[in-house]
Write an enzyme that holds these catalytic residues in place. Structure first.
Site, PDB file in Angstrom:
ATOM      1  N   ARG A  36       0.828  -1.192   0.000  1.00 12.08           N
ATOM      2  CA  ARG A  36       0.000   0.000   0.000  1.00 12.08           C
ATOM      3  C   ARG A  36       0.866   1.248   0.000  1.00 12.08           C
ATOM      4  NH1 ARG A  36       2.607   2.245   3.139  1.00 12.08           N
ATOM      5  NH2 ARG A  36       2.622   2.162   5.411  1.00 12.08           N
ATOM      6  N   ASP A  45      -2.803   6.151  12.766  1.00 11.51           N
ATOM      7  CA  ASP A  45      -3.630   4.934  12.855  1.00 11.51           C
ATOM      8  C   ASP A  45      -3.578   4.329  14.253  1.00 11.51           C
ATOM      9  OD1 ASP A  45      -0.969   4.163  12.382  1.00 11.51           O
ATOM     10  OD2 ASP A  45      -1.517   2.394  11.215  1.00 11.51           O
ATOM     11  N   GLY A 133       8.822   1.222   2.929  1.00 12.24           N
ATOM     12  CA  GLY A 133       7.653   1.850   3.518  1.00 12.24           C
ATOM     13  C   GLY A 133       6.379   1.607   2.735  1.00 12.24           C
ATOM     14  N   SER A 135       4.706  -1.375   2.900  1.00  7.45           N
ATOM     15  CA  SER A 135       4.002  -2.447   3.608  1.00  7.45           C
ATOM     16  C   SER A 135       4.192  -3.825   2.993  1.00  7.45           C
ATOM     17  CB  SER A 135       2.509  -2.131   3.733  1.00  7.45           C
ATOM     18  OG  SER A 135       2.314  -1.073   4.619  1.00  7.45           O
ATOM     19  N   SER A 136       5.438  -4.156   2.724  1.00  7.73           N
ATOM     20  CA  SER A 136       5.727  -5.517   2.272  1.00  7.73           C
ATOM     21  C   SER A 136       5.358  -6.530   3.356  1.00  7.73           C
ATOM     22  CB  SER A 136       7.205  -5.650   1.899  1.00  7.73           C
ATOM     23  OG  SER A 136       8.043  -5.311   2.995  1.00  7.73           O
ATOM     24  N   ASP A 182      -2.182  -0.769   7.528  1.00  4.73           N
ATOM     25  CA  ASP A 182      -1.526  -1.535   6.471  1.00  4.73           C
ATOM     26  C   ASP A 182      -2.273  -2.830   6.171  1.00  4.73           C
ATOM     27  OD1 ASP A 182       0.267   0.490   6.713  1.00  4.73           O
ATOM     28  OD2 ASP A 182       1.915  -0.735   7.472  1.00  4.73           O
TER      29      ASP A 182
END
Length: 399
Positions: A36, A45, A133, A135-136, A182
């Site tokens: 993402r 968040d 950054g 979101s792997s 994420d």
């Protein structure tokens, strides 16, 4: 120039061929989940705020099948970005953290899955950049839970429940106290839509984001970050301390007037941390309104304001990211830009005219390379809002 990533078809094809060559049979389950990019709403968040991410076309794929042992799991990754051992075995009945680190994301999801998982063989592949950054880790977690549901025939009806299982995996097996954004966008993403997430109540709203004539450009600084051993947990603690000093239970109940309680009576750092969270929540709500109205100039201005706040109040930018943002803001056709992700390296996200991409990339690349002294080279990716987690039809031409 804009970097080319391995295509989705190539990721799937390589996964299937690797499985076939490794295990001597055909996989019968294939699942994928995307990375993402967060358009706006950073570091809120975990503070009950609103965030506005979109799912990327870049995904992590898992192919596999039951191996009909009692509980032995044999997992291989063919992703070149992994520097550890790429194949490992473990028992699904006695899951524990350990090496290789990448496998802990799979183990963590299995541990919190709530059902015994039979032995299986699997191959994992991805075209989501690691450490950028994007979101792997969430892509791997959500791909795992999608694979496990098919493997066990377990139904998890609520998207938020899937995301929460994956979030627990990251908290407990990767020691990363991340928020829910994420995992939730990786589960829920849709084409031509951003996702407004209310992180207090886990309510989501799809926001139209038609990018005709516009482009979303991701610039990877190639400065790597390891958030679990960085300042991320420190920021989370500081936000909580500031909230308590303001006498509040949630940042959703806070306004800029509440910051008065932090003036003089508290460390000035806590004031700045709280100010970022309060104003970033407001910016994210305004950004969703801007997208609904196709007011992309307003969206760009909010992105610029977000970066300034992340840089000056939350102090999670870095020299290289600031150079990228500065270079990008001066490039042709750019509406707005900001760092995205946890910070201390990684990527920026930029909204710009599609016709200006080539010239903008050349200018940004030239300035960045010169100002970092050739130590890093930026990589550039074009992205559009894409689908979330899903099963892959193995009867397709990949066979």
């Amino acid at each position: 120039m804009v970097s080319k990533v391995i295509s989705f078809d190539e990721v799937v094809k390589t996964s299937i061929e690797t499985f076939r060559n490794t295990f001597g049979s055909e996989p019968d389950i294939a699942a994928c989940a995307p990375g993402r990019v967060n358009l706006i709403g950073e570091h809120v968040d975990y503070n009950d705020g609103f965030v506005l991410p979109m799912a990327l076309p870049m995904v992590t794929v898992i192919v596999g099948k039951k191996n009909y042992t009692a509980s032995t799991c044999d997992v291989l990754t063919c992703f070149e970005g992994i520097r550890e051992e790429k194949r490992a075995q473990f028992e699904s009945t006695s899951i524990a953290k350990g090496a290789p680190k990448w496998l802990n994301y799979v183990k963590g999801v299995m541990f919190h899955f709530g059902q015994t998982v039979p032995g299986f063989n699997a191959v994992i592949h991805s075209n989501v950049p690691v450490g950028g950054g994007l979101s792997s880790s969430a892509a791997l977690e959500v791909a795992t839970i999608t694979f496990l549901q098919q493997l066990t025939a377990r139904k998890i009806e609520k998207d938020s429940d899937k995301a929460l299982i994956c979030q627990k995996a990251e908290h407990t097996f990767a020691n990363m106290p991340c928020g829910i954004m994420d995992q939730l966008i990786s589960v829920c993403g849709q084409k031509n839509r951003a996702l407004l997430i209310d992180c207090r109540y886990l309510i989501t709203e799809l926001i139209p984001f038609e990018t005709a004539g516009l482009a979303v450009l991701i610039c990877n600084s190639n400065v790597k970050h390891e958030l679990s051993s960085s300042e991320y947990p420190v920021r989370r603690k500081q936000c909580q301390q500031a909230l308590e000093l303001m006498g509040l239970k949630s940042y959703r109940d806070a306004t800029e007037k509440n910051l008065d309680a932090l003036k003089g009576a508290a460390d000035e750092v806590l004031l700045r941390r709280a100010r970022h969270v309060i104003t970033e929540i407001k910016r994210t709500i305004a950004a969703a309104e801007a997208l609904r109205a196709n007011d992309f100039e307003r969206m760009g201005k909010l992105m610029n304001e977000s970066h300034k706040s992340l840089r000056d109040d939350f102090n999670v930018s870095c020299h290289e990211l600031d150079i990228l943002v500065e270079a990008t803001m001066g490039a042709p056709g750019v509406l707005g830009t900001r760092m995205t992700g946890g910070g201390f390296g990684g990527c920026t996200v930029t909204l710009l005219s599609k016709s200006a991409v080539e010239d903008a990339v050349k200018e940004i690349d030239t300035i960045y390379s010169r100002k970092v002294g050739g130590k890093y080279r930026a990589r550039f990716y074009l992205a559009e809002p894409s689908e979330g987690a899903r099963l892959i039809n193995l009867d397709h031409c990949w066979r």
